[in-house]
Design an enzyme around this catalytic site. Structure first.
Site, PDB file in Angstrom:
ATOM      1  N   ARG A 207       0.814  -1.326   0.018  1.00 18.51           N
ATOM      2  CA  ARG A 207      -0.019  -0.030  -0.028  1.00 18.51           C
ATOM      3  C   ARG A 207       0.938   1.235  -0.001  1.00 18.51           C
ATOM      4  NH1 ARG A 207      -2.380  -3.756   3.650  1.00 18.51           N
ATOM      5  NH2 ARG A 207      -4.345  -4.325   3.113  1.00 18.51           N
ATOM      6  N   LYS A 233      -1.927  -3.041   7.674  1.00 15.47           N
ATOM      7  CA  LYS A 233      -3.191  -2.692   8.345  1.00 15.47           C
ATOM      8  C   LYS A 233      -3.423  -3.626   9.808  1.00 15.47           C
ATOM      9  CE  LYS A 233      -6.253  -0.781   4.684  1.00 15.47           C
ATOM     10  NZ  LYS A 233      -7.593  -1.069   4.193  1.00 15.47           N
ATOM     11  N   HIS A 300      -2.524   3.881  -5.947  1.00 11.85           N
ATOM     12  CA  HIS A 300      -3.047   2.698  -5.652  1.00 11.85           C
ATOM     13  C   HIS A 300      -3.288   1.779  -6.723  1.00 11.85           C
ATOM     14  CE1 HIS A 300      -4.834   0.223  -2.466  1.00 11.85           C
ATOM     15  NE2 HIS A 300      -6.000  -0.123  -3.344  1.00 11.85           N
ATOM     16  N   ARG A 303      -0.724  -0.954  -7.063  1.00  8.61           N
ATOM     17  CA  ARG A 303      -0.883  -2.232  -6.279  1.00  8.61           C
ATOM     18  C   ARG A 303      -2.049  -3.274  -6.715  1.00  8.61           C
ATOM     19  NH1 ARG A 303      -1.433  -4.127  -0.954  1.00  8.61           N
ATOM     20  NH2 ARG A 303      -3.518  -4.844   0.007  1.00  8.61           N
ATOM     21  N   HIS A 326      -3.860  -8.984   2.641  1.00 10.63           N
ATOM     22  CA  HIS A 326      -5.427  -8.910   3.063  1.00 10.63           C
ATOM     23  C   HIS A 326      -5.679  -9.968   4.231  1.00 10.63           C
ATOM     24  CE1 HIS A 326      -6.075  -8.119  -1.610  1.00 10.63           C
ATOM     25  NE2 HIS A 326      -5.972  -6.849  -1.058  1.00 10.63           N
ATOM     26  N   TYR A 335      -9.596 -10.315  -7.906  1.00 10.13           N
ATOM     27  CA  TYR A 335      -8.440 -10.410  -9.013  1.00 10.13           C
ATOM     28  C   TYR A 335      -8.622 -11.766  -9.613  1.00 10.13           C
ATOM     29  CZ  TYR A 335      -6.274  -6.702  -6.354  1.00 10.13           C
ATOM     30  OH  TYR A 335      -6.218  -5.400  -5.847  1.00 10.13           O
TER      31      TYR A 335
END
Length: 354
Positions: A207, A233, A300, A303, A326, A335
């Site tokens: 990110r 995150k 972004h 990514r 993730h 994806y």
């Protein structure tokens, strides 16, 4: 502290007041893990406490907070900024005139053509904003005006929200983009830095916020690669790799020039953290110089480009999940929509019948 629902004499002043209070509340409740400039954020909170004179001034303070590291604040403010202008146009005399039907009308008129994911953000912002007012307003008699905005039957978004397919670069476009990185006329003092951070994002899929938060100790040389330690995150750690041939010269050049605070790998001329907006502007300029046009040109997208290519070449969804950090495999599943082999099989299913 509680306030009457119509706290100010004029409706537009009252609406702005409640938005200021709500944004201040969100600044104090959002994760501050990415905040690098505490003084900047403290200044914003102080200004919000004192009050603003216009929605434009409030927007400037939100931008300051975002640049300080509270990236998620825009998810709430942008829909509210639209709501402010919509309600001023509609001209209610009191906050009590606002009801769910009016909010549905606003969402219907203002979110047409947006993705379900963006509509979901607008819905969340409305529900959170009015739920906040429900808890914070109180008149002299101790009575509260309660909106109970739920938006369960809003026609613009039914059931679980969908996801818009992300913009990404094709392999040919990636090749053009990489060539453009090398030839773009950056200033000499930031050229190596800009090339380095963009390449790291593109070659690893991390990110933008993770990239600008990297420290010197997070990048570790090992044989023909660099190991990069990422704090993602939810304060989750992971490691990504990048082949040294892609970034070694830029890294060495930048390390000879950098003068950053707190062992930051990347910084601006003041020695403090770069902003995500700055990185996205650089990416957009490079894309334009390469003649590449996308609906969304921000950093972004790099990514998404990495993730799309990774899945196409590996067909390994778990690998995509691990590489991108993730929390859920469902997030990575977007994806699979780019799996041309599987789509071709689906397109060929009727061949024998013909």
């Amino acid at each position: 502290m509680h306030y009457p629902i119509d706290f100010k004499d004029r409706f537009e002043d009252t609406l702005l007041f409640w938005m200021e209070r709500f944004i201040r509340h969100k600044l104090n409740s959002l994760s501050n893990r990415q905040v690098k400039d505490k003084d900047r954020l403290a200044y914003v909170i102080k200004k919000l406490t004192l009050g603003t004179d216009s929605i434009e001034e409030l927007a400037d303070l939100v931008k300051e907070a975002r640049n300080a590291g509270l990236i998620g604040i825009n998810t709430y403010f942008k829909p509210l900024e639209k709501l402010y202008r919509y309600l001023i146009m509609m001209g209610p005399a009191s906050m009590k005139e606002i009801d769910e039907e009016m909010i549905v009308d606003f969402l219907t008129s203002e979110t047409g053509g947006l993705s379900d994911a963006t509509k979901k953000n607008h819905r969340i912002a409305m529900i959170n904003f009015f739920a906040y007012i429900d808890k914070q307003n109180l008149d002299d008699s101790g009575n509260a005006h309660v909106y109970r905005i739920e938006l369960k039957n809003w026609g613009g978004l039914k059931g679980k929200s969908g996801q818009k397919l992300p913009e990404y670069l094709t392999e040919d476009e990636i090749s053009k983009f990489l060539e453009a990185i090398e030839t773009y006329p950056f200033r000499s003092d930031v050229a190596a830095r800009n090339r380095l951070i963009i390449k790291i994002i593109l070659y690893t899929g991390i990110r933008v916020g993770e990239a600008i938060g990297l420290r010197i100790k997070d990048i570790i040389p090992e044989k023909d690669i660099y190991l990069i330690k990422i704090l993602g995150k939810g304060n989750k750690h992971r490691v990504v790799m990048i082949k040294s041939k892609h970034i070694k010269s830029d890294l060495q050049e930048w390390l000879s020039l950098r003068n950053c605070e707190n062992e930051l790998l990347f910084c601006n001329k003041k020695g403090t953290t770069l902003t995500q907006a700055y990185i996205s502007r650089i990416v957009e300029k490079i894309l334009m110089s390469a003649g590449i046009r996308k609906e969304k040109n921000g950093a972004h997208m790099l990514r998404h480009s990495f993730a799309t290519l990774l899945y196409r070449k590996s067909k390994d969804l778990v690998l995509v999940q691990e590489a991108l950090g993730h929390a859920s495999l469902d997030t990575s599943r977007i994806y699979t929509h780019f799996d041309r082999d599987k789509l071709y099989k689906a397109a060929s299913i009727m061949d024998d019948i013909e």
